[in-house]
Scaffold this active site. Sequence first.
Site, PDB file in Angstrom:
ATOM      1  N   TYR A   5      70.288  38.714  34.996  1.00  0.00           N
ATOM      2  CA  TYR A   5      71.730  39.463  34.094  1.00  0.00           C
ATOM      3  C   TYR A   5      72.029  40.520  34.091  1.00  0.00           C
ATOM      4  O   TYR A   5      73.186  40.816  34.156  1.00  0.00           O
ATOM      5  CB  TYR A   5      71.525  38.434  32.849  1.00  0.00           C
ATOM      6  CG  TYR A   5      72.447  38.750  31.755  1.00  0.00           C
ATOM      7  CD1 TYR A   5      73.753  38.216  32.525  1.00  0.00           C
ATOM      8  CD2 TYR A   5      72.852  39.501  30.955  1.00  0.00           C
ATOM      9  CE1 TYR A   5      74.932  38.316  31.459  1.00  0.00           C
ATOM     10  CE2 TYR A   5      73.909  40.411  30.097  1.00  0.00           C
ATOM     11  CZ  TYR A   5      74.357  39.008  30.394  1.00  0.00           C
ATOM     12  OH  TYR A   5      75.651  39.006  29.411  1.00  0.00           O
ATOM     13  N   GLU A  27      79.004  35.999  22.979  1.00  0.00           N
ATOM     14  CA  GLU A  27      78.521  36.540  22.168  1.00  0.00           C
ATOM     15  C   GLU A  27      78.272  36.327  20.074  1.00  0.00           C
ATOM     16  O   GLU A  27      77.309  36.785  19.473  1.00  0.00           O
ATOM     17  CB  GLU A  27      79.902  38.119  22.285  1.00  0.00           C
ATOM     18  CG  GLU A  27      79.573  38.863  22.907  1.00  0.00           C
ATOM     19  CD  GLU A  27      78.025  39.169  23.585  1.00  0.00           C
ATOM     20  OE1 GLU A  27      77.353  39.402  22.999  1.00  0.00           O
ATOM     21  OE2 GLU A  27      77.761  39.427  24.703  1.00  0.00           O
ATOM     22  N   TRP A  35      69.560  38.064  22.709  1.00  0.00           N
ATOM     23  CA  TRP A  35      70.484  38.054  23.741  1.00  0.00           C
ATOM     24  C   TRP A  35      69.331  36.756  24.839  1.00  0.00           C
ATOM     25  O   TRP A  35      70.305  35.717  25.479  1.00  0.00           O
ATOM     26  CB  TRP A  35      70.527  39.169  24.578  1.00  0.00           C
ATOM     27  CG  TRP A  35      71.904  38.249  26.077  1.00  0.00           C
ATOM     28  CD1 TRP A  35      71.482  38.515  27.242  1.00  0.00           C
ATOM     29  CD2 TRP A  35      73.730  37.841  25.581  1.00  0.00           C
ATOM     30  NE1 TRP A  35      72.690  37.970  28.183  1.00  0.00           N
ATOM     31  CE2 TRP A  35      73.856  37.310  27.023  1.00  0.00           C
ATOM     32  CE3 TRP A  35      74.033  37.331  24.752  1.00  0.00           C
ATOM     33  CZ2 TRP A  35      74.308  36.701  27.661  1.00  0.00           C
ATOM     34  CZ3 TRP A  35      74.909  36.695  24.562  1.00  0.00           C
ATOM     35  CH2 TRP A  35      75.508  36.681  26.263  1.00  0.00           C
TER      36      TRP A  35
END
Length: 180
Positions: A5, A27, A35
């Site tokens: 990522y 988000e 995350w």
Amino acid sequence: MMREYYDTEWGMPVRDEQGMYERISLEAFQAGLSWATILRKRPAFRSAFRSAFDGFDPDVVARYGDDDVERLMADAGIVRNRAKIHATITNAQATIRLRDKGGLAPFVWSFQPSETPTPRTFDEVPTKSAESFALSKALRKEGFAFVGPTTMYALMEAVGIVDTHLLGSHRRGTSGVWSG
């Protein structure tokens, strides 16, 4: 997963409505979580076979009702948080309304600062800015939810509006938005 990522997606410009709506949604789901948790669950959020949120198509998600909320609350593949699910629906509706003002992606990009941070260490990477506060306030005024200033700064990093890669990082400046 995190390295992939970071090396291929994080900080690269997102300028389309669906992509920006997906990033805002993810988000919001990330708020209070790592995350890595969101990345692990992202395939379930956006699966081509059976997407929890129909590929983050704002026109489809905006029409979700109580049955859809319950379906999502029962889906162990995603983050099951009723407030965040409702925010995702609310934000789809707000995304559609923003089309009359030029669209979501241009709206978000209009908060790009004139300069990007130049952190040498991780401790120097900001978590919010005057622009993320302004973006948060403007999105809330447009009817968005779960768009606080820290969450919006993370969005700004993720979609290339600011480049917080450390000076000397192989990724610094790779978005083409900011020079290394």
